[in-house]
Design an enzyme around this catalytic site. Sequence first.
Site, PDB file in Angstrom:
ATOM      1  N   CYS A  21      -9.395   0.388 -18.528  1.00 19.22           N
ATOM      2  CA  CYS A  21      -8.475   1.021 -19.474  1.00 19.22           C
ATOM      3  C   CYS A  21      -8.792   2.522 -19.490  1.00 19.22           C
ATOM      4  CB  CYS A  21      -8.654   0.420 -20.867  1.00 19.22           C
ATOM      5  SG  CYS A  21     -10.255   0.763 -21.626  1.00 19.22           S
TER       6      CYS A  21
ATOM      7  N   GLU B 117       0.835  -1.206   0.000  1.00 18.63           N
ATOM      8  CA  GLU B 117       0.000   0.000   0.000  1.00 18.63           C
ATOM      9  C   GLU B 117       0.869   1.256   0.000  1.00 18.63           C
ATOM     10  OE1 GLU B 117      -3.052  -0.326  -0.629  1.00 18.63           O
ATOM     11  OE2 GLU B 117      -3.543  -2.342   0.021  1.00 18.63           O
TER      12      GLU B 117
END
Length: 192
Positions: free
Chosen positions: A182, A88
């Site tokens: 995308c 993270e």
Amino acid sequence: MAQLYFYYSAMNAGKSTSLLQSAYNYRERGMHSIIYTAALDDRYGVGKVTSRIGLQADARLYAKGDDLFQSISEIRATQKLDCVFIDEAQFLTKEQVRQLVEVVDELKIPVLAYGLRTDFLGETFEGSHYLLAWADKLSELKTVCHCGRKASFVVRRDPNGDAVTDGDQVQIGGNDSYESMCRKHFKQLVWD
């Protein structure tokens, strides 16, 4: 020679799985590493790095304001340390990324950081911004959009399934709140 690595991607690309596999490889060779993860992400338990495929390991927590160079130096003073893993990593601060650079350059310990490149609006996180700028090696882990193209962006969904286009940068959630897409599909939902 120690280096700072940044492995980045959209969600669901296997960042935690890759981190856990690399940490296992060190252990298997009799080497010692430590894993850090963000204190604010406790979806899978406090002090745990967990992948969606079921792998997990204990981790030390870091929070905003923690001095990672000092923490790692103290650990190194009491045990051999061959590698540091950061999960993270997007939640690191600029100063913490600078501290990790010092771990590499001064303590000569490799640091492998894993995190998201951008948030749900396509903006870089602070930690990702400085890792992209200062890391010795950058590596994109890939995942796919629903259309089959490479997913580089993340869309946050509200409870009705609609794309969220404003709000706090950080909202801890998983597959139920976020979807990797995308650029084309991200733009259609967030920019249009």
